[in-house]
Write a protein that holds these residues in place. Structure first.
Motif, short mmCIF file in Angstrom:
data_model
loop_
_atom_site.label_atom_id
_atom_site.label_comp_id
_atom_site.label_asym_id
_atom_site.label_seq_id
_atom_site.Cartn_x
_atom_site.Cartn_y
_atom_site.Cartn_z
N GLY A 54 0.84 -1.20 0.00
CA GLY A 54 0.00 0.00 0.00
C GLY A 54 0.87 1.24 0.00
N ARG A 55 0.43 2.26 -0.75
CA ARG A 55 1.19 3.52 -0.83
C ARG A 55 0.21 4.68 -0.79
NH1 ARG A 55 1.29 6.12 -6.07
NH2 ARG A 55 -0.58 6.68 -4.96
N PHE A 56 0.38 5.57 0.20
CA PHE A 56 -0.58 6.64 0.44
C PHE A 56 0.11 7.99 0.30
CE2 PHE A 56 -2.07 2.85 2.41
CZ PHE A 56 -3.44 2.87 2.27
N ILE A 57 -0.50 8.89 -0.46
CA ILE A 57 -0.01 10.27 -0.56
C ILE A 57 -0.85 11.11 0.39
CG2 ILE A 57 0.26 12.29 -2.06
CD1 ILE A 57 0.61 10.37 -4.42
N ASN A 77 6.12 1.78 -9.07
CA ASN A 77 6.81 2.70 -9.98
C ASN A 77 7.03 4.01 -9.22
OD1 ASN A 77 7.49 4.66 -11.86
ND2 ASN A 77 6.33 3.68 -13.48
N VAL A 78 8.26 4.20 -8.74
CA VAL A 78 8.56 5.36 -7.89
C VAL A 78 8.39 6.66 -8.67
CG1 VAL A 78 10.31 6.45 -6.45
CG2 VAL A 78 10.14 3.96 -6.52
N SER A 79 8.78 6.66 -9.96
CA SER A 79 8.64 7.88 -10.77
C SER A 79 7.18 8.31 -10.86
CB SER A 79 9.17 7.66 -12.19
OG SER A 79 10.49 7.22 -12.13
N GLU A 80 6.29 7.35 -11.01
CA GLU A 80 4.86 7.67 -11.10
C GLU A 80 4.36 8.25 -9.77
OE1 GLU A 80 2.62 8.32 -12.99
OE2 GLU A 80 0.73 7.95 -11.96
N THR A 81 4.83 7.69 -8.67
CA THR A 81 4.44 8.24 -7.37
C THR A 81 4.90 9.68 -7.24
OG1 THR A 81 4.55 6.06 -6.34
CG2 THR A 81 4.68 7.95 -4.87
N LEU A 82 6.16 9.96 -7.61
CA LEU A 82 6.68 11.33 -7.51
C LEU A 82 5.92 12.26 -8.45
CD1 LEU A 82 10.51 10.60 -7.22
CD2 LEU A 82 8.91 11.19 -5.39
N ALA A 87 2.02 16.67 -9.11
CA ALA A 87 0.73 17.13 -9.63
C ALA A 87 -0.15 17.66 -8.50
CB ALA A 87 0.04 15.99 -10.38
N PHE A 88 -0.20 16.92 -7.38
CA PHE A 88 -1.01 17.37 -6.24
C PHE A 88 -0.46 18.69 -5.67
CE2 PHE A 88 -2.43 12.83 -5.88
CZ PHE A 88 -3.77 13.09 -6.08
N GLN A 89 0.86 18.85 -5.69
CA GLN A 89 1.46 20.09 -5.19
C GLN A 89 1.08 21.26 -6.08
OE1 GLN A 89 5.59 18.87 -4.92
NE2 GLN A 89 5.40 18.42 -2.73
N LYS B 67 3.86 18.89 5.97
CA LYS B 67 4.73 18.31 4.95
C LYS B 67 3.94 17.30 4.12
CE LYS B 67 9.13 18.59 7.37
NZ LYS B 67 10.20 17.86 8.02
N TRP B 68 4.41 17.07 2.91
CA TRP B 68 3.85 15.99 2.11
C TRP B 68 4.44 14.68 2.61
CZ3 TRP B 68 0.08 16.39 -1.62
CH2 TRP B 68 -0.27 17.71 -1.98
N VAL B 69 3.58 13.67 2.78
CA VAL B 69 4.02 12.37 3.31
C VAL B 69 3.72 11.28 2.30
CG1 VAL B 69 3.63 10.64 5.11
CG2 VAL B 69 3.64 13.07 5.71
N LEU B 70 4.71 10.41 2.06
CA LEU B 70 4.47 9.16 1.34
C LEU B 70 4.54 8.05 2.36
CD1 LEU B 70 6.47 9.13 -2.00
CD2 LEU B 70 4.02 8.88 -1.68
#
Lengths: 133, 81
Positions: A54-57, A77-82, A87-89, B67-70
Protein backbone atom coordinates in the motif's frame (compact mmCIF):
# COMPACT_ATOMS: atom_id res chain seq x y z
CA UNK A 1 6.28 0.31 7.22
CA UNK A 2 6.13 -3.44 7.64
CA UNK A 3 5.42 -5.98 10.36
CA UNK A 4 9.16 -6.43 10.97
CA UNK A 5 10.69 -5.19 14.22
CA UNK A 6 12.89 -2.08 14.30
CA UNK A 7 15.85 -4.39 14.95
CA UNK A 8 15.28 -6.21 11.67
CA UNK A 9 14.86 -2.80 9.97
CA UNK A 10 18.31 -1.84 11.27
CA UNK A 11 19.84 -5.08 9.96
CA UNK A 12 18.19 -4.64 6.56
CA UNK A 13 19.47 -1.06 6.36
CA UNK A 14 22.97 -1.97 7.51
CA UNK A 15 23.47 -5.15 5.48
CA UNK A 16 21.57 -4.57 2.25
CA UNK A 17 19.79 -1.25 1.59
CA UNK A 18 22.75 0.96 2.55
CA UNK A 19 24.84 -1.00 0.04
CA UNK A 20 22.36 -0.15 -2.73
CA UNK A 21 22.43 3.61 -2.10
CA UNK A 22 25.83 4.06 -0.39
CA UNK A 23 24.19 5.70 2.64
CA UNK A 24 21.58 4.96 5.28
CA UNK A 25 17.90 4.87 4.35
CA UNK A 26 17.02 8.60 4.52
CA UNK A 27 13.51 8.16 5.95
CA UNK A 28 11.95 6.48 8.99
CA UNK A 29 11.53 2.69 8.70
CA UNK A 30 8.34 2.12 10.69
CA UNK A 31 7.36 -1.06 12.47
CA UNK A 32 3.77 -2.33 12.71
CA UNK A 33 4.33 -5.69 14.37
CA UNK A 34 0.68 -6.43 15.20
CA UNK A 35 -0.57 -5.13 11.85
CA UNK A 36 -2.92 -2.70 13.61
CA UNK A 37 -1.86 0.30 11.48
CA UNK A 38 -2.08 -1.77 8.30
CA UNK A 39 -5.58 -2.78 9.33
CA UNK A 40 -6.61 0.88 9.78
CA UNK A 41 -5.36 1.57 6.26
CA UNK A 42 -7.08 -1.52 4.84
CA UNK A 43 -3.92 -3.13 3.48
CA UNK A 44 -3.09 -5.79 6.12
CA UNK A 45 -3.38 -9.38 4.86
CA UNK A 46 -4.71 -11.42 7.77
CA UNK A 47 -4.10 -14.75 6.01
CA UNK A 48 -0.32 -14.32 5.73
CA UNK A 49 0.22 -11.80 8.51
CA UNK A 50 1.95 -9.16 6.35
CA UNK A 51 1.19 -5.74 4.88
CA UNK A 52 0.45 -5.64 1.17
CA UNK A 53 2.14 -2.99 -1.00
CA UNK A 54 0.00 0.00 0.00
CA UNK A 55 1.19 3.52 -0.83
CA UNK A 56 -0.58 6.64 0.44
CA UNK A 57 -0.01 10.27 -0.56
CA UNK A 58 -0.88 12.48 2.42
CA UNK A 59 -0.97 16.27 2.02
CA UNK A 60 0.30 18.88 4.52
CA UNK A 61 -3.17 18.99 6.16
CA UNK A 62 -3.11 15.22 6.77
CA UNK A 63 -5.62 14.48 4.00
CA UNK A 64 -5.18 11.39 1.84
CA UNK A 65 -4.93 12.55 -1.78
CA UNK A 66 -4.25 9.18 -3.39
CA UNK A 67 -3.38 5.58 -2.76
CA UNK A 68 -2.33 2.46 -4.59
CA UNK A 69 -2.28 -1.12 -3.31
CA UNK A 70 -0.46 -4.01 -5.01
CA UNK A 71 -0.09 -7.66 -4.07
CA UNK A 72 3.46 -8.53 -2.97
CA UNK A 73 5.19 -9.85 -6.13
CA UNK A 74 4.92 -6.62 -8.18
CA UNK A 75 7.01 -3.58 -7.25
CA UNK A 76 5.98 0.05 -7.38
CA UNK A 77 6.81 2.70 -9.98
CA UNK A 78 8.56 5.36 -7.89
CA UNK A 79 8.64 7.88 -10.77
CA UNK A 80 4.86 7.67 -11.10
CA UNK A 81 4.44 8.24 -7.37
CA UNK A 82 6.68 11.33 -7.51
CA UNK A 83 4.78 12.57 -10.58
CA UNK A 84 1.52 12.31 -8.64
CA UNK A 85 3.01 14.22 -5.67
CA UNK A 86 4.20 16.97 -8.06
CA UNK A 87 0.73 17.13 -9.63
CA UNK A 88 -1.01 17.37 -6.24
CA UNK A 89 1.46 20.09 -5.19
CA UNK A 90 0.73 22.10 -8.33
CA UNK A 91 -3.03 21.81 -7.83
CA UNK A 92 -2.67 22.85 -4.18
CA UNK A 93 -0.49 25.86 -5.01
CA UNK A 94 -3.01 27.00 -7.63
CA UNK A 95 -5.80 26.78 -5.01
CA UNK A 96 -7.63 24.42 -7.30
CA UNK A 97 -7.70 26.81 -10.27
CA UNK A 98 -5.55 24.40 -12.29
CA UNK A 99 -5.93 20.69 -12.94
CA UNK A 100 -3.45 18.23 -14.42
CA UNK A 101 -4.81 16.18 -17.33
CA UNK A 102 -3.91 12.55 -18.03
CA UNK A 103 -0.21 12.12 -18.71
CA UNK A 104 0.73 15.47 -17.15
CA UNK A 105 4.22 15.85 -15.84
CA UNK A 106 6.21 18.97 -14.84
CA UNK A 107 6.54 21.28 -17.85
CA UNK A 108 3.44 19.96 -19.57
CA UNK A 109 0.27 22.01 -19.95
CA UNK A 110 -2.34 22.14 -17.20
CA UNK A 111 -6.05 22.80 -17.66
CA UNK A 112 -7.93 25.71 -16.08
CA UNK A 113 -11.49 24.51 -15.49
CA UNK A 114 -14.10 27.13 -16.42
CA UNK A 115 -17.52 27.26 -18.05
CA UNK A 116 -15.80 28.03 -21.38
CA UNK A 117 -13.72 24.85 -21.17
CA UNK A 118 -16.77 22.59 -21.02
CA UNK A 119 -16.89 20.63 -24.28
CA UNK A 120 -13.70 22.33 -25.49
CA UNK A 121 -11.00 20.17 -23.87
CA UNK A 122 -10.37 18.61 -27.31
CA UNK A 123 -9.04 22.01 -28.46
CA UNK A 124 -6.69 22.31 -25.48
CA UNK A 125 -5.46 18.76 -25.00
CA UNK A 126 -4.52 15.94 -27.39
CA UNK A 127 -4.69 12.21 -26.65
CA UNK A 128 -0.99 11.87 -27.47
CA UNK A 129 -0.26 13.99 -24.37
CA UNK A 130 -1.56 11.14 -22.21
CA UNK A 131 1.57 9.16 -23.06
CA UNK A 132 5.26 9.66 -22.43
CA UNK A 133 7.17 11.14 -25.37
CA UNK B 1 10.46 -33.93 8.59
CA UNK B 2 9.76 -30.22 8.11
CA UNK B 3 8.74 -29.43 4.56
CA UNK B 4 11.12 -27.11 2.68
CA UNK B 5 9.53 -24.15 0.90
CA UNK B 6 10.84 -21.82 -1.79
CA UNK B 7 11.44 -18.24 -0.63
CA UNK B 8 8.99 -15.77 -2.18
CA UNK B 9 7.71 -12.25 -1.63
CA UNK B 10 4.88 -13.47 0.54
CA UNK B 11 5.08 -15.51 3.71
CA UNK B 12 3.22 -18.80 3.61
CA UNK B 13 -0.32 -18.36 4.89
CA UNK B 14 -0.67 -18.80 8.63
CA UNK B 15 -2.70 -21.92 9.18
CA UNK B 16 -5.60 -21.12 11.45
CA UNK B 17 -9.15 -22.26 11.71
CA UNK B 18 -11.67 -19.78 10.34
CA UNK B 19 -14.53 -18.91 12.70
CA UNK B 20 -17.87 -20.26 11.53
CA UNK B 21 -19.66 -17.78 9.28
CA UNK B 22 -22.49 -17.13 11.73
CA UNK B 23 -20.01 -15.77 14.32
CA UNK B 24 -19.18 -12.85 12.03
CA UNK B 25 -21.99 -10.51 12.94
CA UNK B 26 -23.32 -7.72 10.82
CA UNK B 27 -21.85 -5.24 13.28
CA UNK B 28 -18.29 -6.48 12.56
CA UNK B 29 -18.78 -6.09 8.83
CA UNK B 30 -20.11 -2.57 9.28
CA UNK B 31 -17.22 -1.60 11.54
CA UNK B 32 -14.71 -2.87 8.96
CA UNK B 33 -16.29 -0.75 6.25
CA UNK B 34 -16.12 2.40 8.37
CA UNK B 35 -12.42 1.86 9.00
CA UNK B 36 -11.53 1.94 5.30
CA UNK B 37 -9.57 4.98 4.23
CA UNK B 38 -10.86 7.27 1.50
CA UNK B 39 -9.26 9.90 -0.71
CA UNK B 40 -10.15 13.41 0.42
CA UNK B 41 -10.51 12.21 4.03
CA UNK B 42 -8.00 12.50 6.91
CA UNK B 43 -5.31 9.80 7.11
CA UNK B 44 -5.76 7.72 10.31
CA UNK B 45 -3.36 8.92 13.02
CA UNK B 46 -0.83 6.43 14.40
CA UNK B 47 2.31 6.22 16.51
CA UNK B 48 4.83 3.49 15.69
CA UNK B 49 8.39 2.55 16.58
CA UNK B 50 10.88 3.27 13.81
CA UNK B 51 14.54 2.95 12.88
CA UNK B 52 15.70 6.38 11.71
CA UNK B 53 19.18 7.93 11.38
CA UNK B 54 20.82 5.25 13.49
CA UNK B 55 18.33 5.49 16.35
CA UNK B 56 15.20 3.71 17.51
CA UNK B 57 12.44 6.33 17.85
CA UNK B 58 8.69 6.59 18.23
CA UNK B 59 7.14 8.40 15.27
CA UNK B 60 3.62 9.77 14.83
CA UNK B 61 1.97 10.73 11.57
CA UNK B 62 0.92 14.06 13.17
CA UNK B 63 4.61 15.07 13.46
CA UNK B 64 4.58 15.43 9.67
CA UNK B 65 1.73 17.99 9.55
CA UNK B 66 2.74 20.72 7.11
CA UNK B 67 4.73 18.31 4.95
CA UNK B 68 3.85 15.99 2.11
CA UNK B 69 4.02 12.37 3.31
CA UNK B 70 4.47 9.16 1.34
CA UNK B 71 3.37 6.31 3.58
CA UNK B 72 4.53 3.01 2.07
CA UNK B 73 3.70 -0.46 3.36
CA UNK B 74 5.55 -3.55 2.15
CA UNK B 75 5.44 -7.28 2.95
CA UNK B 76 8.75 -7.62 4.70
CA UNK B 77 12.43 -6.76 5.13
CA UNK B 78 14.79 -8.91 3.07
CA UNK B 79 12.07 -9.91 0.64
CA UNK B 80 12.99 -9.45 -2.97
CA UNK B 81 10.86 -6.82 -4.70
Amino acid sequence: MSTDSVFVHKMWNDHELSKMINKDVPFAMLSDQDGSIGKMYGIYDEDSGVETRGRFIIDPDGIIQGFEVLTPPVGRNVSETLRQVQAFQLVRESNGTEATPSGWKPGKKTLKPSPELVGNVWKEWKVSEAFDD
Amino acid sequence: MPEEFKPGCQRPPIKKAKPPADVISEATVKEDKELLVKVGKPAPEFTAPAYYQGKFVNTSLSEYKGKWVLLCFYPGDFTFV
